[in-house]
Design a protein around this motif. Structure first.
Motif, PDB file in Angstrom:
ATOM      1  N   ILE A  34      28.681 -53.774 -70.511  1.00 47.46           N
ATOM      2  CA  ILE A  34      29.932 -53.926 -69.763  1.00 47.46           C
ATOM      3  C   ILE A  34      29.722 -53.571 -68.295  1.00 47.46           C
ATOM      4  O   ILE A  34      30.231 -54.251 -67.390  1.00 47.46           O
ATOM      5  CB  ILE A  34      31.034 -53.056 -70.396  1.00 47.46           C
ATOM      6  CG1 ILE A  34      31.384 -53.598 -71.783  1.00 47.46           C
ATOM      7  CG2 ILE A  34      32.275 -53.003 -69.515  1.00 47.46           C
ATOM      8  CD1 ILE A  34      32.316 -52.712 -72.584  1.00 47.46           C
ATOM      9  N   LEU A  35      28.949 -52.521 -68.035  1.00 53.71           N
ATOM     10  CA  LEU A  35      28.628 -52.146 -66.658  1.00 53.71           C
ATOM     11  C   LEU A  35      27.872 -53.271 -65.962  1.00 53.71           C
ATOM     12  O   LEU A  35      28.155 -53.615 -64.807  1.00 53.71           O
ATOM     13  CB  LEU A  35      27.799 -50.859 -66.661  1.00 53.71           C
ATOM     14  CG  LEU A  35      27.289 -50.349 -65.311  1.00 53.71           C
ATOM     15  CD1 LEU A  35      28.460 -50.031 -64.377  1.00 53.71           C
ATOM     16  CD2 LEU A  35      26.420 -49.109 -65.498  1.00 53.71           C
ATOM     17  N   TYR A  36      26.920 -53.861 -66.666  1.00 53.89           N
ATOM     18  CA  TYR A  36      26.108 -54.969 -66.128  1.00 53.89           C
ATOM     19  C   TYR A  36      27.003 -56.161 -65.773  1.00 53.89           C
ATOM     20  O   TYR A  36      26.890 -56.744 -64.687  1.00 53.89           O
ATOM     21  CB  TYR A  36      25.068 -55.359 -67.172  1.00 53.89           C
ATOM     22  CG  TYR A  36      24.080 -56.421 -66.752  1.00 53.89           C
ATOM     23  CD1 TYR A  36      23.322 -56.295 -65.591  1.00 53.89           C
ATOM     24  CD2 TYR A  36      23.873 -57.555 -67.543  1.00 53.89           C
ATOM     25  CE1 TYR A  36      22.401 -57.263 -65.222  1.00 53.89           C
ATOM     26  CE2 TYR A  36      22.952 -58.525 -67.191  1.00 53.89           C
ATOM     27  CZ  TYR A  36      22.215 -58.376 -66.036  1.00 53.89           C
ATOM     28  OH  TYR A  36      21.307 -59.338 -65.673  1.00 53.89           O
ATOM     29  N   ALA A  37      27.926 -56.524 -66.676  1.00 52.28           N
ATOM     30  CA  ALA A  37      28.832 -57.641 -66.419  1.00 52.28           C
ATOM     31  C   ALA A  37      29.765 -57.349 -65.256  1.00 52.28           C
ATOM     32  O   ALA A  37      30.064 -58.227 -64.435  1.00 52.28           O
ATOM     33  CB  ALA A  37      29.637 -57.959 -67.675  1.00 52.28           C
ATOM     34  N   SER A  38      30.236 -56.104 -65.169  1.00 51.12           N
ATOM     35  CA  SER A  38      31.159 -55.734 -64.089  1.00 51.12           C
ATOM     36  C   SER A  38      30.492 -55.810 -62.726  1.00 51.12           C
ATOM     37  O   SER A  38      31.156 -56.035 -61.707  1.00 51.12           O
ATOM     38  CB  SER A  38      31.694 -54.314 -64.332  1.00 51.12           C
ATOM     39  OG  SER A  38      32.370 -54.232 -65.563  1.00 51.12           O
ATOM     40  N   MET A  39      29.168 -55.618 -62.693  1.00 48.56           N
ATOM     41  CA  MET A  39      28.423 -55.722 -61.436  1.00 48.56           C
ATOM     42  C   MET A  39      27.887 -57.141 -61.219  1.00 48.56           C
ATOM     43  O   MET A  39      26.968 -57.359 -60.432  1.00 48.56           O
ATOM     44  CB  MET A  39      27.282 -54.708 -61.426  1.00 48.56           C
ATOM     45  CG  MET A  39      27.756 -53.260 -61.434  1.00 48.56           C
ATOM     46  SD  MET A  39      26.435 -52.037 -61.240  1.00 48.56           S
ATOM     47  CE  MET A  39      25.506 -52.286 -62.757  1.00 48.56           C
ATOM     48  N   ASN A  40      28.462 -58.105 -61.934  1.00 56.24           N
ATOM     49  CA  ASN A  40      28.123 -59.527 -61.769  1.00 56.24           C
ATOM     50  C   ASN A  40      26.698 -59.861 -62.187  1.00 56.24           C
ATOM     51  O   ASN A  40      26.032 -60.696 -61.560  1.00 56.24           O
ATOM     52  CB  ASN A  40      28.378 -59.975 -60.322  1.00 56.24           C
ATOM     53  CG  ASN A  40      29.798 -59.694 -59.874  1.00 56.24           C
ATOM     54  OD1 ASN A  40      30.733 -59.876 -60.644  1.00 56.24           O
ATOM     55  ND2 ASN A  40      29.965 -59.227 -58.642  1.00 56.24           N
ATOM     56  N   ASN A  41      26.196 -59.208 -63.244  1.00 57.38           N
ATOM     57  CA  ASN A  41      24.863 -59.489 -63.807  1.00 57.38           C
ATOM     58  C   ASN A  41      23.769 -59.542 -62.733  1.00 57.38           C
ATOM     59  O   ASN A  41      23.085 -60.556 -62.576  1.00 57.38           O
ATOM     60  CB  ASN A  41      24.882 -60.809 -64.582  1.00 57.38           C
ATOM     61  CG  ASN A  41      25.911 -60.810 -65.686  1.00 57.38           C
ATOM     62  OD1 ASN A  41      26.289 -59.765 -66.188  1.00 57.38           O
ATOM     63  ND2 ASN A  41      26.367 -61.988 -66.076  1.00 57.38           N
TER      64      ASN A  41
ATOM     65  N   GLN B 142      18.716 -57.700 -59.573  1.00 59.88           N
ATOM     66  CA  GLN B 142      17.951 -56.517 -59.177  1.00 59.88           C
ATOM     67  C   GLN B 142      17.691 -55.579 -60.362  1.00 59.88           C
ATOM     68  O   GLN B 142      16.733 -54.822 -60.355  1.00 59.88           O
ATOM     69  CB  GLN B 142      18.694 -55.720 -58.082  1.00 59.88           C
ATOM     70  CG  GLN B 142      19.038 -56.529 -56.840  1.00 59.88           C
ATOM     71  CD  GLN B 142      20.455 -57.038 -56.893  1.00 59.88           C
ATOM     72  OE1 GLN B 142      20.819 -57.746 -57.831  1.00 59.88           O
ATOM     73  NE2 GLN B 142      21.270 -56.704 -55.901  1.00 59.88           N
ATOM     74  N   LEU B 143      18.574 -55.618 -61.347  1.00 50.67           N
ATOM     75  CA  LEU B 143      18.423 -54.730 -62.505  1.00 50.67           C
ATOM     76  C   LEU B 143      17.518 -55.409 -63.533  1.00 50.67           C
ATOM     77  O   LEU B 143      17.986 -56.007 -64.516  1.00 50.67           O
ATOM     78  CB  LEU B 143      19.790 -54.399 -63.106  1.00 50.67           C
ATOM     79  CG  LEU B 143      20.730 -53.584 -62.200  1.00 50.67           C
ATOM     80  CD1 LEU B 143      22.066 -53.336 -62.878  1.00 50.67           C
ATOM     81  CD2 LEU B 143      20.091 -52.248 -61.820  1.00 50.67           C
ATOM     82  N   THR B 144      16.241 -55.318 -63.292  1.00 54.69           N
ATOM     83  CA  THR B 144      15.264 -55.960 -64.171  1.00 54.69           C
ATOM     84  C   THR B 144      15.337 -55.369 -65.573  1.00 54.69           C
ATOM     85  O   THR B 144      15.615 -54.181 -65.756  1.00 54.69           O
ATOM     86  CB  THR B 144      13.840 -55.789 -63.613  1.00 54.69           C
ATOM     87  OG1 THR B 144      13.601 -54.395 -63.392  1.00 54.69           O
ATOM     88  CG2 THR B 144      13.681 -56.519 -62.305  1.00 54.69           C
ATOM     89  N   GLN B 145      15.112 -56.201 -66.544  1.00 56.74           N
ATOM     90  CA  GLN B 145      15.162 -55.882 -67.976  1.00 56.74           C
ATOM     91  C   GLN B 145      16.595 -55.783 -68.508  1.00 56.74           C
ATOM     92  O   GLN B 145      16.802 -55.865 -69.717  1.00 56.74           O
ATOM     93  CB  GLN B 145      14.406 -54.572 -68.307  1.00 56.74           C
ATOM     94  CG  GLN B 145      12.954 -54.534 -67.875  1.00 56.74           C
ATOM     95  CD  GLN B 145      12.130 -55.625 -68.534  1.00 56.74           C
ATOM     96  OE1 GLN B 145      12.334 -55.945 -69.680  1.00 56.74           O
ATOM     97  NE2 GLN B 145      11.193 -56.211 -67.784  1.00 56.74           N
ATOM     98  N   TRP B 146      17.588 -55.591 -67.626  1.00 59.05           N
ATOM     99  CA  TRP B 146      18.966 -55.536 -68.111  1.00 59.05           C
ATOM    100  C   TRP B 146      19.347 -56.913 -68.637  1.00 59.05           C
ATOM    101  O   TRP B 146      18.975 -57.940 -68.061  1.00 59.05           O
ATOM    102  CB  TRP B 146      19.938 -55.131 -67.005  1.00 59.05           C
ATOM    103  CG  TRP B 146      19.863 -53.696 -66.589  1.00 59.05           C
ATOM    104  CD1 TRP B 146      18.746 -53.008 -66.231  1.00 59.05           C
ATOM    105  CD2 TRP B 146      20.957 -52.785 -66.461  1.00 59.05           C
ATOM    106  NE1 TRP B 146      19.058 -51.722 -65.895  1.00 59.05           N
ATOM    107  CE2 TRP B 146      20.417 -51.547 -66.018  1.00 59.05           C
ATOM    108  CE3 TRP B 146      22.324 -52.871 -66.669  1.00 59.05           C
ATOM    109  CZ2 TRP B 146      21.213 -50.432 -65.790  1.00 59.05           C
ATOM    110  CZ3 TRP B 146      23.123 -51.766 -66.438  1.00 59.05           C
ATOM    111  CH2 TRP B 146      22.565 -50.555 -66.006  1.00 59.05           C
ATOM    112  N   SER B 147      20.116 -56.957 -69.709  1.00 57.86           N
ATOM    113  CA  SER B 147      20.470 -58.239 -70.312  1.00 57.86           C
ATOM    114  C   SER B 147      21.712 -58.078 -71.164  1.00 57.86           C
ATOM    115  O   SER B 147      21.921 -57.037 -71.786  1.00 57.86           O
ATOM    116  CB  SER B 147      19.313 -58.757 -71.174  1.00 57.86           C
ATOM    117  OG  SER B 147      19.727 -59.841 -71.973  1.00 57.86           O
TER     118      SER B 147
END
Length: 720
Positions: free
Chosen positions: A41-48, A51-56
């Motif tokens: 949810i945090l990742y989606a809120s920051m517009n995917n 820069q956040l490698t490996q996040w998915s």
């Protein structure tokens, strides 16, 4: 041959042990599902962000997959450091599940929106500095009692600081600099017994800094604010930066009698050259009477003298009691401005203004102003000390208006400016000379009689502490001539009730997207009142007429806190018991609870879905009560599609409609214990938005009911 079989048997055993031996470690390393969901949810809120490698969004094991900036211990995420990555968007709404998180650093990015009001509860370090966050500091900060470092500097925070620091005794560094925070410093700052560094510079703080006097500070920067008064002696021996304020000139007034001499905490005490013995003796304060002792004796003599004078004046006033009684029998007239000013000058001219030993009261050694409703007699005086009640003035973050001001702004409360009438009084549109438009609620005398003026001040104080993007903000009040008025921000699109039920040839119907947005925003307002405010605030009067819509059709829940704080509120609400919003248990017992609020919210959701009123006497008898008519149809997709508001013209996602109906069914259950808490309702509505993925293909741009932002709620926070 037998030896060969035995050898193979041992080989098999060996491989089995190896395989079984490795499996538990992989299971143990699997990241806790709550943390995984919160990270997504945090990742989606920051517009995917790339820069956040490996996040998915599809990843299920951040700890093993080494998501950038994520540190784990066992299955739980313990640290998130995503600072300085140029991230945008918001922090979303789901940080509280990070139960093991101790460090969260999102500083030096381009993140915006409000700081989430549900934060990880066990953090020791929180750094959100150098972003674009706005709004205020959430109340949930007060519950992070392990917090040692808090940095929210270089943002766009507004509003007054709430009393959120009372439990943060572990906090050592507080940085709120370079925002636009305003108002007086809250009293709870004095509870920061472990703080040594505080940065408050470049804000709009007002009042004195007395609450900081006894803190163990080593570094304090309060430059470029609007502080007044004097700098406490205790703070003059530390690393202090204080320029750019409105400090009083001349010597500071003497401390009240009984106040211990100014001194720093032992670990911060520094000699400033004034600690030498006054008589030149080498044993310091062990013998002789110093200058402070002499001053204490002089002040004590003045106190005794003042008390003697007071009793002489009292005796004199008793001798002339016939005159006072004659005055008492006259009808009460409000004080004019000259009398009020005279009373203030009597109180402030006292040579000794003591804070007393009881922190809840202050003693004035000069004779108090005559109470026109009471005469002095010995019995009454002997029983009651002359004290001023704790809550006699409203908080500084709201404006005090005069009746004259509001009469001019509302055209003497004319019918043309009447916006509506509710359980607690009428609401008027008020336009002031500077062009500002506000809403003024005249509280009915039956709800709050004129003799409860001091209670009204406390009510104003309580309501003024409620700050949330979906709660209508209290901006002022008036208490004169027995009248009690509340001044709120004004929302140009009126109430949800009017939007749904009053036909207007100039307005388009609300599209499905907007209806979901209104439901989610209102749910978040209730979640704030129920689960963030401490103690919880029961609204008691949830209905579409109390949901106001701004220019972008964002909802704002009005009357929040009013029924919770007004003593006679429940009696006033009895008149609306048949409105269709009251939970069954309220109708039976008259008792309002958090669960009864949830029921009423479910009725509002039914209004949004069906376009019908909560109770409509013009309908056939079986359809007059919206809940009774709609509940049997909520789980039948064919019946559900027939009860949808015809104004939608079939333009809605069917799955979204079905899930919306599922949430309603949970909220309007007759048994209160089966209704979900508001936090679960919020999560269900957010999941609905995410799954529905409402797009322009489903809802066209020409079907709108708002100026902008309604057709594409890309992220959950765009719906708040």
């Amino acid at each position: 041959m037998r030896e060969m079989l035995q050898m193979w048997r041992w080989v098999l055993v060996f491989f089995t042990i190896c395989i079984l031996g490795w499996r538990p470690s992989s299971i143990n390393a699997f990241t806790d599902p709550q943390d995984v969901n919160a990270l997504k949810i945090l990742y989606a809120s920051m517009n995917n962000p790339s820069q956040l490698t490996q996040w998915s969004q599809n990843g299920d094991d951040p700890c093993q997959q080494s998501w950038k900036g994520v540190t784990c211990s066992g299955q739980r995420v313990t640290e998130i450091d995503i600072s300085g990555l140029g991230l945008s968007g918001t922090l979303g709404y789901q940080l509280e599940p990070f139960a093991a998180l101790t460090i969260f650093d999102a500083s030096s990015n381009n993140l915006g929106g409000g700081i989430p009001y549900s934060l990880p509860p066990n953090m020791t370090r929180l750094n959100l500095g150098s972003n674009n966050f706005n709004g205020g500091i959430p109340y949930s900060i007060s519950k992070i009692i392990s917090l040692k470092y808090l940095n929210i500097s270089h943002n766009q925070l507004q509003n007054q600081l709430g009393d959120v620091f009372g439990m943060l005794s572990s906090l050592s560094t507080l940085d709120l600099s370079f925002n636009t925070l305003s108002g007086n410093l809250p009293e709870s700052l004095s509870s920061l017994s472990g703080v040594n560094t505080m940065y408050l510079q470049n804000n709009q703080f007002t009042g004195t800094i007395d609450v900081l006097a006894n803190l163990p500070l080593e570094n304090l920067n309060i430059e470029n604010n609007q502080f007044t008064g004097w700098v406490p002696e205790q703070l003059k021996s530390i690393n202090l930066k204080k320029d750019g304020n409105q400090w009083s000139s001349g010597p500071a007034p003497p401390p009240p009698p009984g106040t211990p001499p100014a001194s720093r905490n032992k670990r911060n005490h520094k000699s400033d050259g004034n600690d030498s013995p006054s008589n030149g003796g080498g044993d310091g304060g062990k013998s002789g009477i110093g200058g402070g002792g002499i001053a204490g004796i002089v002040i004590s003599i003045l106190v005794v003298g003042g008390i003697i004078v007071f009793f002489l004046i009292k005796r004199k006033s008793k001798r002339s009691s016939p005159d006072i009684e004659k005055f008492d029998n006259q009808p009460f007239a409000p004080l004019n401005s000259n009398e009020v000013q005279e009373m203030k000058s009597i109180q402030t001219s006292s040579t000794i203004n003591t804070k007393t030993f009881d922190t809840s009261a202050s003693i004035n050694l000069k004779p108090p102003p005559i109470d026109r409703h009471k005469s002095f007699d010995d019995d009454d005086f002997s029983k009651k000390p002359i004290v001023v009640k704790k809550t006699v003035t409203a908080p500084i973050n709201v404006t005090s208006y005069s009746i004259a001001d509001l009469q001019v702004a509302t055209g003497s409360f004319s019918v043309e400016n009447l916006l509506g009438e509710g359980s607690f009084g009428r609401v008027y549109r008020a336009q002031f000379n500077d062009g500002k438009v506000l809403a003024v609620k005249k509280v009915d005398a039956a709800v709050l009689p004129s003799q409860l003026s001091e209670d009204f001040t406390e009510i104003v104080s309580n309501i003024s502490r409620l700050h949330h993007p979906n709660v209508t903000e209290l901006v002022g009040y008036c208490s004169e001539y027995g009248q009690h008025l509340l001044v709120y921000e004004f929302h140009k699109n009126g109430s949800l009730h009017d939007f749904l039920h009053l036909s207007d040839e100039y307005s388009k119907p609300l599209i499905w997207n907007t209806r979901v947005k209104i439901a989610l925003g209102t749910a978040r307002a209730l979640e704030y009142l129920h689960e963030v405010c401490s103690p919880s605030v029961i609204h008691k009067n949830i209905k579409s007429a109390n949901i106001l819509l701004d220019a972008e059709l964002n909802p704002h829940l009005s009357d929040s806190g009013l029924a919770n704080f007004i003593p006679n509120a429940d009696e006033a609400l009895d008149s609306s018991a048949g409105s269709g919003y009251s939970a069954p248990e309220v109708a039976m017992s008259g008792q309002y609870t958090l669960k009864s609020d949830i029921y009423s919210f479910g009725v509002v959701m039914l209004e949004l879905l069906s376009g019908r009123k909560a109770f409509d006497s013009s309908k056939p008898r079986s359809e007059q009560s919206l809940v009774r008519w709609a509940t049997p149809q909520l789980h039948d997709i064919d019946a559900l599609s027939k009860m949808v508001d015809p104004a939608l013209k079939g333009l809605y996602p069917v799955k979204s409609l079905s899930r919306f109906a599922d949430v309603i069914a949970l909220c309007v259950q007759p048994e209160p214990e089966f209704r979900p808490p508001m936090s679960e309702v919020v999560q269900a509505l957010v999941r609905l938005v995410q799954r529905a993925n409402m797009s322009k293909r489903t809802i066209g741009n020409d079907q709108g009911g708002s100026q902008r932002g309604d057709n594409q709620p890309d992220t959950p926070d765009s719906l708040s």
